[in-house]
Write an enzyme that holds these catalytic residues in place. Sequence first.
Site, PDB file in Angstrom:
ATOM      1  N   ASN A 123       0.904  -1.331   0.092  1.00  0.00           N
ATOM      2  CA  ASN A 123      -0.113  -0.108   0.051  1.00  0.00           C
ATOM      3  C   ASN A 123       0.984   1.385  -0.290  1.00  0.00           C
ATOM      4  O   ASN A 123       1.367   1.590   1.087  1.00  0.00           O
ATOM      5  CB  ASN A 123      -0.821   0.007   1.147  1.00  0.00           C
ATOM      6  CG  ASN A 123      -1.746   1.296   1.403  1.00  0.00           C
ATOM      7  OD1 ASN A 123      -1.771   2.010   0.493  1.00  0.00           O
ATOM      8  ND2 ASN A 123      -2.820   0.943   2.303  1.00  0.00           N
ATOM      9  N   ARG A 163      -2.458  -1.947  -3.675  1.00  0.00           N
ATOM     10  CA  ARG A 163      -3.431  -1.224  -3.535  1.00  0.00           C
ATOM     11  C   ARG A 163      -3.279   0.056  -4.530  1.00  0.00           C
ATOM     12  O   ARG A 163      -2.404   0.740  -4.140  1.00  0.00           O
ATOM     13  CB  ARG A 163      -3.667  -0.668  -2.021  1.00  0.00           C
ATOM     14  CG  ARG A 163      -4.848   0.631  -1.843  1.00  0.00           C
ATOM     15  CD  ARG A 163      -4.939   1.011  -0.318  1.00  0.00           C
ATOM     16  NE  ARG A 163      -6.161   1.985  -0.556  1.00  0.00           N
ATOM     17  CZ  ARG A 163      -6.139   2.809   0.555  1.00  0.00           C
ATOM     18  NH1 ARG A 163      -5.093   2.917   1.436  1.00  0.00           N
ATOM     19  NH2 ARG A 163      -7.191   3.485   0.453  1.00  0.00           N
ATOM     20  N   HIS A 216     -12.385   3.782  -0.343  1.00  0.00           N
ATOM     21  CA  HIS A 216     -12.451   2.853   0.494  1.00  0.00           C
ATOM     22  C   HIS A 216     -13.308   1.773   0.046  1.00  0.00           C
ATOM     23  O   HIS A 216     -13.774   0.732   0.794  1.00  0.00           O
ATOM     24  CB  HIS A 216     -13.292   3.223   1.903  1.00  0.00           C
ATOM     25  CG  HIS A 216     -12.679   4.446   2.613  1.00  0.00           C
ATOM     26  ND1 HIS A 216     -13.274   5.436   3.205  1.00  0.00           N
ATOM     27  CD2 HIS A 216     -11.416   4.545   2.765  1.00  0.00           C
ATOM     28  CE1 HIS A 216     -12.451   6.257   3.738  1.00  0.00           C
ATOM     29  NE2 HIS A 216     -11.203   5.742   3.615  1.00  0.00           N
ATOM     30  N   GLY A 233     -10.229   9.097   7.597  1.00  0.00           N
ATOM     31  CA  GLY A 233     -11.227   9.275   6.297  1.00  0.00           C
ATOM     32  C   GLY A 233     -12.305   8.391   6.797  1.00  0.00           C
ATOM     33  O   GLY A 233     -12.081   7.386   7.028  1.00  0.00           O
ATOM     34  N   ARG A 244     -10.680  16.644   6.631  1.00  0.00           N
ATOM     35  CA  ARG A 244     -11.468  16.888   5.700  1.00  0.00           C
ATOM     36  C   ARG A 244     -12.804  17.428   5.955  1.00  0.00           C
ATOM     37  O   ARG A 244     -13.368  16.772   6.952  1.00  0.00           O
ATOM     38  CB  ARG A 244     -11.613  15.778   4.649  1.00  0.00           C
ATOM     39  CG  ARG A 244     -10.154  15.228   4.159  1.00  0.00           C
ATOM     40  CD  ARG A 244     -10.541  14.178   2.897  1.00  0.00           C
ATOM     41  NE  ARG A 244      -9.057  13.413   2.719  1.00  0.00           N
ATOM     42  CZ  ARG A 244      -9.175  12.093   2.693  1.00  0.00           C
ATOM     43  NH1 ARG A 244     -10.385  11.323   3.301  1.00  0.00           N
ATOM     44  NH2 ARG A 244      -8.192  11.504   2.627  1.00  0.00           N
ATOM     45  N   GLY A 258     -15.178   3.671  13.803  1.00  0.00           N
ATOM     46  CA  GLY A 258     -15.960   2.558  13.853  1.00  0.00           C
ATOM     47  C   GLY A 258     -16.010   1.259  14.798  1.00  0.00           C
ATOM     48  O   GLY A 258     -16.993   0.857  15.266  1.00  0.00           O
ATOM     49  N   GLU A 259     -14.935   0.866  14.716  1.00  0.00           N
ATOM     50  CA  GLU A 259     -14.448  -0.306  15.509  1.00  0.00           C
ATOM     51  C   GLU A 259     -14.280  -0.143  16.835  1.00  0.00           C
ATOM     52  O   GLU A 259     -14.252  -1.020  17.784  1.00  0.00           O
ATOM     53  CB  GLU A 259     -13.204  -1.099  14.894  1.00  0.00           C
ATOM     54  CG  GLU A 259     -13.556  -1.827  13.673  1.00  0.00           C
ATOM     55  CD  GLU A 259     -12.437  -2.073  13.013  1.00  0.00           C
ATOM     56  OE1 GLU A 259     -11.131  -2.487  13.733  1.00  0.00           O
ATOM     57  OE2 GLU A 259     -12.211  -2.056  11.466  1.00  0.00           O
ATOM     58  N   GLU A 269      -8.542  -4.782   4.785  1.00  0.00           N
ATOM     59  CA  GLU A 269      -8.446  -4.488   3.125  1.00  0.00           C
ATOM     60  C   GLU A 269      -7.207  -5.319   2.656  1.00  0.00           C
ATOM     61  O   GLU A 269      -7.185  -5.738   1.554  1.00  0.00           O
ATOM     62  CB  GLU A 269      -7.893  -3.063   2.982  1.00  0.00           C
ATOM     63  CG  GLU A 269      -9.328  -2.120   3.265  1.00  0.00           C
ATOM     64  CD  GLU A 269      -8.954  -0.647   3.564  1.00  0.00           C
ATOM     65  OE1 GLU A 269      -8.649  -0.607   4.719  1.00  0.00           O
ATOM     66  OE2 GLU A 269      -9.318   0.124   2.763  1.00  0.00           O
TER      67      GLU A 269
HETATM   68  P1  ADP Z   1      -7.228   5.701   8.265  1.00  0.00           P
HETATM   69  O1  ADP Z   1      -8.520   6.284   7.751  1.00  0.00           O
HETATM   70  O2  ADP Z   1      -5.840   6.425   8.593  1.00  0.00           O
HETATM   71  O3  ADP Z   1      -6.858   4.204   7.707  1.00  0.00           O
HETATM   72  P2  ADP Z   1      -8.144   4.280  10.925  1.00  0.00           P
HETATM   73  O4  ADP Z   1      -9.233   3.573  10.303  1.00  0.00           O
HETATM   74  O5  ADP Z   1      -6.819   3.641  11.272  1.00  0.00           O
HETATM   75  O6  ADP Z   1      -7.530   5.450   9.804  1.00  0.00           O
HETATM   76  O7  ADP Z   1      -8.605   5.182  11.785  1.00  0.00           O
HETATM   77  C1  ADP Z   1      -7.652   5.891  12.760  1.00  0.00           C
HETATM   78  C2  ADP Z   1      -8.626   6.823  13.697  1.00  0.00           C
HETATM   79  O8  ADP Z   1      -9.386   6.059  14.499  1.00  0.00           O
HETATM   80  C3  ADP Z   1      -7.836   7.830  14.410  1.00  0.00           C
HETATM   81  O9  ADP Z   1      -7.682   8.774  14.145  1.00  0.00           O
HETATM   82  C4  ADP Z   1      -8.732   7.866  16.032  1.00  0.00           C
HETATM   83  O10 ADP Z   1      -9.473   8.920  15.709  1.00  0.00           O
HETATM   84  C5  ADP Z   1      -9.703   6.419  15.757  1.00  0.00           C
HETATM   85  N1  ADP Z   1      -9.642   5.870  16.814  1.00  0.00           N
HETATM   86  C6  ADP Z   1      -8.753   4.744  17.142  1.00  0.00           C
HETATM   87  N2  ADP Z   1      -9.015   4.239  18.270  1.00  0.00           N
HETATM   88  C7  ADP Z   1     -10.023   4.693  18.846  1.00  0.00           C
HETATM   89  C8  ADP Z   1     -10.829   4.628  20.033  1.00  0.00           C
HETATM   90  N3  ADP Z   1     -10.525   3.805  21.086  1.00  0.00           N
HETATM   91  N4  ADP Z   1     -11.482   5.663  20.367  1.00  0.00           N
HETATM   92  C9  ADP Z   1     -12.001   6.734  19.560  1.00  0.00           C
HETATM   93  N5  ADP Z   1     -11.415   6.760  18.360  1.00  0.00           N
HETATM   94  C10 ADP Z   1     -10.599   5.866  17.825  1.00  0.00           C
END
Ligand code: ADP
Length: 401
Positions: A7, A94, A183, A214, A243, A335-336, A385
């Site tokens: 990637n 990717r 995505h 993002g 953004r 989301g996770e 991914e």
């Molecule tokens: P990318 O879009 O760079 O792939 P990710 O999907 O890895 O990003 O998401 C990163 C973001 O997830 C971080 O900037 C943070 O804001 C958020 N994040 C990670 N862990 C937590 C958490 N425990 N609670 C809230 N937000 C989180």
Amino acid sequence: MKVLVINAGSSSLKYQVIDMDGEKIIAKGLCERIGVAGSIGHIEHKPQNGKPVYDNEVEFPTHSEAIKAVLDVLVSPAHGVVDSLSEISAVGHRVLHGGMKFTQSVLVNNEVKDTIRSYIPLGPLHNPANLKGIESCEAVMPGVPQVAVFDTAFHQTMPEEAYIYPIPYEYFEKHGIRRYGFHGTSHRYVSAEAVRLLGGKAGSRVVTCHLGNGSSLAAVLDGKCVDTSMGLTPLEGVPMGTRSGNLDPAIIEFLANNEGLTAQQSVNVLNKESGVLGISGVSSDFRDLEEAAGQGNHRAQLALDIFHRSVSKTVASYFAVLGGADAIVFTAGVGENAPGTRAEIVAPLACFGITIDPEKNAVRGTVDITGADSKTKVFVIPTNEELVIARDTKEIAEKIL
Ligand code: ADP
């Protein structure tokens, strides 16, 4: 079969080596500060076979040196995971923008590279880096099949009414200005997982929320994307870390007249200084925002409220597109990992009869967080991914090996 997944970003390169027998990651890592003048590059390599992590400062004038460093460490006695590079059967890349040409993953040849190059105006930061990643691998691993997996491909099933912008039609014909969506690999993976959890239901209606740095959402009908929130570029849709997402386009002229910004400078502000960072002035990281909001910082709370409201509105709009939904899926960093965010987003959707179970929602990694009386399932599904890229790469490479 072992597959290397690459990637390549504009100044970084992430990789994984996946043993497709059992789909196990055997190494992963990151090269940073590629081609950044005056800085010292860095590689972190994490073998998953008990060998020590390799963490080193290395100069990366271009992506070629980064790929070379990755391949060197993969075979190194101290940190390696393969005896020789011939054990790597194929490489999956990717690629950000596949325009209208690529509706699925493809084996790379000269024509494919030319087409990726022709889409540089649509993905000016990423497509050149993705091409460099491909060309560097070709140079050091001649004869090894290279496969391109596009962020945009999954969204190519959208109907015209989802992807045509309400601007003069000739801009679409002349320049390909339309909604592409991004995505796609993540939306494809988590929506397929959701359909599996729904017992393979035919005609399934799934809304996927990829909420990370993002963020984008997709409406997926019977496994096919019918709408998504990102557009010509990843700037459109819900507000993100930095953004802006959707706003009145006249703001760009206003900034030109009142702040003296060129169109390019304005778009740069909208890409890098806006979103929850711009609103809060605190951070683009949702963990920092939650902490600041917890300490009474109004603008941090406002940024979170605006984000939640925008995601809820987009989910609701996809109910109209899909005629309801069988499942809503949360994935990616926010989301996770952010139960509070999920709860805030779902709360207004009670009008559609959707609820989540607060106890299940609080447990990390739980997949089904649906409330007892909810009409729609709500899932948390970690995205993967790299695995999708490796699976596509294996499938395509096996046809020619
Ligand atoms: P990318 O879009 O760079 O792939 P990710 O999907 O890895 O990003 O998401 C990163 C973001 O997830 C971080 O900037 C943070 O804001 C958020 N994040 C990670 N862990 C937590 C958490 N425990 N609670 C809230 N937000 C989180």
